[in-house]
Design a protein around this motif. Sequence first.
Motif, PDB file in Angstrom:
ATOM      1  N   ILE A   1       0.982  -1.079  -0.210  1.00 13.53           N
ATOM      2  CA  ILE A   1      -0.229  -0.188  -0.140  1.00 13.53           C
ATOM      3  C   ILE A   1       0.472   0.979   0.037  1.00 13.53           C
ATOM      4  CG2 ILE A   1      -1.499   1.469   1.309  1.00 13.53           C
ATOM      5  CD1 ILE A   1      -3.089  -1.011  -0.066  1.00 13.53           C
ATOM      6  N   TYR A   2       2.230   1.269   0.602  1.00 11.87           N
ATOM      7  CA  TYR A   2       2.791   2.212   1.018  1.00 11.87           C
ATOM      8  C   TYR A   2       3.508   2.535   0.210  1.00 11.87           C
ATOM      9  CZ  TYR A   2       1.827   2.883   5.857  1.00 11.87           C
ATOM     10  OH  TYR A   2       0.564   2.992   6.847  1.00 11.87           O
ATOM     11  N   VAL A   3       4.011   1.346  -1.077  1.00 10.91           N
ATOM     12  CA  VAL A   3       4.808   1.622  -1.949  1.00 10.91           C
ATOM     13  C   VAL A   3       4.094   2.806  -3.171  1.00 10.91           C
ATOM     14  CG1 VAL A   3       5.856   0.361  -4.093  1.00 10.91           C
ATOM     15  CG2 VAL A   3       6.484   0.071  -1.923  1.00 10.91           C
ATOM     16  N   ALA A   4       2.663   1.696  -3.396  1.00  9.30           N
ATOM     17  CA  ALA A   4       1.532   2.652  -4.488  1.00  9.30           C
ATOM     18  C   ALA A   4       1.130   3.575  -4.071  1.00  9.30           C
ATOM     19  CB  ALA A   4       0.263   1.508  -4.379  1.00  9.30           C
ATOM     20  N   PHE A   5       1.253   4.069  -2.529  1.00 12.73           N
ATOM     21  CA  PHE A   5       0.658   5.435  -2.535  1.00 12.73           C
ATOM     22  C   PHE A   5       1.973   6.316  -2.819  1.00 12.73           C
ATOM     23  CE2 PHE A   5      -2.858   6.064  -0.505  1.00 12.73           C
ATOM     24  CZ  PHE A   5      -4.119   4.913  -1.088  1.00 12.73           C
ATOM     25  N   ASN A   6       2.781   6.030  -2.380  1.00 11.61           N
ATOM     26  CA  ASN A   6       4.081   6.935  -2.235  1.00 11.61           C
ATOM     27  C   ASN A   6       4.831   7.078  -3.598  1.00 11.61           C
ATOM     28  OD1 ASN A   6       4.155   8.535   0.415  1.00 11.61           O
ATOM     29  ND2 ASN A   6       4.376   6.174   0.901  1.00 11.61           N
ATOM     30  N   LEU A   7       4.908   6.463  -4.611  1.00  8.89           N
ATOM     31  CA  LEU A   7       5.567   5.864  -5.732  1.00  8.89           C
ATOM     32  C   LEU A   7       4.932   7.056  -6.766  1.00  8.89           C
ATOM     33  CD1 LEU A   7       8.072   4.306  -6.553  1.00  8.89           C
ATOM     34  CD2 LEU A   7       5.825   2.881  -7.714  1.00  8.89           C
ATOM     35  N   PRO A   8       4.152   7.390  -6.653  1.00  8.59           N
ATOM     36  CA  PRO A   8       3.222   8.617  -7.675  1.00  8.59           C
ATOM     37  C   PRO A   8       4.384   9.701  -7.429  1.00  8.59           C
ATOM     38  CG  PRO A   8       1.261   8.083  -6.984  1.00  8.59           C
ATOM     39  CD  PRO A   8       2.533   6.834  -6.316  1.00  8.59           C
ATOM     40  N   PHE A   9       4.035   9.832  -6.001  1.00  8.86           N
ATOM     41  CA  PHE A   9       5.321  11.782  -5.929  1.00  8.86           C
ATOM     42  C   PHE A   9       6.033  11.690  -5.308  1.00  8.86           C
ATOM     43  CE2 PHE A   9       7.135  13.644  -1.719  1.00  8.86           C
ATOM     44  CZ  PHE A   9       6.962  14.203  -2.557  1.00  8.86           C
ATOM     45  N   ALA A  10       6.727  10.239  -5.432  1.00 11.71           N
ATOM     46  CA  ALA A  10       8.247  10.263  -5.381  1.00 11.71           C
ATOM     47  C   ALA A  10       8.927  10.251  -7.057  1.00 11.71           C
ATOM     48  CB  ALA A  10       8.854   8.912  -5.195  1.00 11.71           C
ATOM     49  N   ILE A  11       7.966   9.291  -8.435  1.00 12.45           N
ATOM     50  CA  ILE A  11       8.574   9.287  -9.176  1.00 12.45           C
ATOM     51  C   ILE A  11       8.287  11.026  -9.606  1.00 12.45           C
ATOM     52  CG2 ILE A  11       7.951   9.026 -11.241  1.00 12.45           C
ATOM     53  CD1 ILE A  11       6.622   6.388 -10.933  1.00 12.45           C
ATOM     54  N   TRP A  12       7.457  11.882  -9.699  1.00 11.56           N
ATOM     55  CA  TRP A  12       7.387  13.184 -10.008  1.00 11.56           C
ATOM     56  C   TRP A  12       8.398  14.298  -9.538  1.00 11.56           C
ATOM     57  CZ3 TRP A  12       3.952  14.370 -13.310  1.00 11.56           C
ATOM     58  CH2 TRP A  12       3.712  15.989 -13.877  1.00 11.56           C
ATOM     59  N   MET A  13       8.636  13.733  -7.821  1.00 20.23           N
ATOM     60  CA  MET A  13      10.006  14.288  -7.585  1.00 20.23           C
ATOM     61  C   MET A  13      11.223  14.092  -8.161  1.00 20.23           C
ATOM     62  SD  MET A  13       9.856  15.448  -3.633  1.00 20.23           S
ATOM     63  CE  MET A  13      11.510  15.920  -2.986  1.00 20.23           C
ATOM     64  N   MET A  14      11.442  12.932  -8.056  1.00 25.61           N
ATOM     65  CA  MET A  14      12.349  12.466  -8.859  1.00 25.61           C
ATOM     66  C   MET A  14      12.614  12.956 -10.582  1.00 25.61           C
ATOM     67  SD  MET A  14      14.914  11.107  -6.770  1.00 25.61           S
ATOM     68  CE  MET A  14      16.196  11.631  -7.891  1.00 25.61           C
ATOM     69  N   ARG A  15      11.900  12.640 -10.829  1.00 27.73           N
ATOM     70  CA  ARG A  15      11.712  13.286 -12.576  1.00 27.73           C
ATOM     71  C   ARG A  15      11.962  14.651 -12.734  1.00 27.73           C
ATOM     72  NH1 ARG A  15       7.566  15.437 -15.778  1.00 27.73           N
ATOM     73  NH2 ARG A  15       8.316  14.617 -17.821  1.00 27.73           N
ATOM     74  N   GLY A  16      12.090  15.903 -11.328  1.00 26.17           N
ATOM     75  CA  GLY A  16      12.266  17.020 -11.526  1.00 26.17           C
ATOM     76  C   GLY A  16      14.259  17.006 -11.754  1.00 26.17           C
TER      77      GLY A  16
END
Lengths: 386, 293
Positions: free
Chosen positions: B163-178
Amino acid sequence: MTLRLQNVQKAYPSGFMAVKGVDLDVEDGEFFTLLGPSGCGKTTTLRMIAGLETPSAGRIFIGGQDFTDTHPRNRDVAMVFQSYALYPHMTVRGNLSLNLEVKRIEPAEIEGRIQNVARMLDISALLSKKPGELSGGQRQRVALGRALIRRPNIFLMDEPLSNLDLKLRERTRTELKKLHETLKVTTIYVTHDQAEALVLSNRIGIMNAGDLVQIGRPQEIYDRPCNIFVAQFVGTPSINLLNVTAENSGGSLMIRLKGEEAPLGSITLPASDEVFGRLGMVGSDVILGVRPEAIAVLAEEEAGAAPAEIELVEPMGSVNNIVLRLRSGPEATADGEPVIAVVTSNESRERGEKAWVRLRPERLVIFDKATGNTVAVLSDRRWEPI
Amino acid sequence: MTAQQVISSVSGDDRVRTQATKAGSFRPTLGSIGAIFVVGLWLFPVYWIGLTSLKPIKEINSAVPTFIFTPTGANYWELFTKFDFARVLMNSLVITIVSCFVVIVLAVLAAYSLARMKVPGEKHIALWILSLRFLPPIAVAIPFYIQWQDLHLLDTYLGLILIYVAFNLPFAIWMMRGFLADVPVALEEAALLDGLTRLQIIRRIVVPVVMPGIASTAIFTFVFTWNEYLMALMLTAFKSVTVPVTIAKFVEPYTVLWGQLSAAVVIQVVPMLIVVFLLQRHIVRGMTLGAVK
């Protein structure tokens, strides 16, 4: 290693042709420069040789072997980037040795090569520093060292000196030339600085709008440009372009400034039949290219010299650039620019003085007015086709 | 402590210190007095919780707030003996650290592909990934409960980690992309010509260069996961219950166990402080300094 480009093209999805079919043979150990204005496709060509861009058509041979589809990793070419692209988190030593580590070369051998390259480039004291602690010139050396240490098939250099200040650039230029003369590694060098190209190269390839316009030795490019673009791009101050008429006068080419009755006496010289044949096709209205050092600025009237007025004197130290306005009017030059002559600085001239312009029979080129292509060049007091 | 506060205190820290030393001496102005007031307002509850955790029950229940008393470790002692808090703490640590690690690894790889490779419809993918974050967790809590029941994932580490991976991944990807978009492409090209494979480039060049970004993303992910309450409440019961859920249980129907609650809150803050302290070393500006030009 030799390098051969066979009709290499690069078209972008937008339809823009960055490189329109380059054919090129570079000999082993040659220092070859691709020279041209920004956006002419020279960097794209270099990147295709490196494998960082895929050609849309054509083949690339290194040492006779087709490398067109080879991954950049396996081409064994080293590139010096314009921005240096040093690894910021590694020390200078790490930057130098990464390639050798990846190739699994013995640590002792790596260390030996590091010491060797560091000595050659005078960066021994910097080995344990990180790029952020280095000055621009030092970074440039490390970037060079990272390429040198590999002993690659081919060196590729993308404007490696453009971020240095003038003094350092000239010094590094000299060192680069010495380095190449010691190592004799085939080098492809990209620059928009014609002085760099003239100083460094065995041969120069001039690029414009995706085309390789002319290939030749530096002196050849300077003396015998194949069109107006090349003539203007190489040489400072820029070549003077005069509107003239050229006519056959008993086997000699008689050249008159546009709107003047008297011919430019000093350069009425014999021409080959081929030159007359070409003139017959392009018409007698042509452009005469005159290098600034081929102009003598006289203080007194002389037969065959064109009257002018001195507009400006730019002292350059050993020489003066004299900016002249020809008396025959603004149409005298093809680009509307005043005429520039380079004379030794002991000839003192003042602004507003009357002067007479005599052309020396050297470094003169006749261009077709319509296409800008070279019709004839003056060589050994004779007009010859290029 | 919210994530924003953590980050701002981390990144602001050095700047404030250098400014203070530059100024030489501290001169009270209207602004600085105001700042002290606001900081005091924010810090007082934290101070009060710390104080409460050390108070004996009599002091806690006193009608007049007391500041001076004989401190006691009884609340902490009870927390670990009566409420098995060590196990709860371990649950939280394992779940948070594992999901953080998985999130960071996946986020770096996914963000790298988005930032560097030609992914079909990448613009849409990026927005779609972020849109997952728009979803209020409560909207999916019950469906997840039912599914997790079928999959026998209720009250397990794996259930919460997923659950935590699924919930936090979008935000983390978005942040890392920058952060990854800021890595000069020439660096990777240089590494490519130096003979590195794509994975070697990521491991030896890209990751070290974006370490500040990874550290920031890791701090955010850690704080979000560590403090998450709703999903943990829904999907755990005894075995894998986490710290926030346990703390909430100190609010009982007829009483609030203020002493134990405060002690648990104090302990909950410690791992976050440690993580922030460890990772902030990597948040140094100008990591790419000297790479280009």
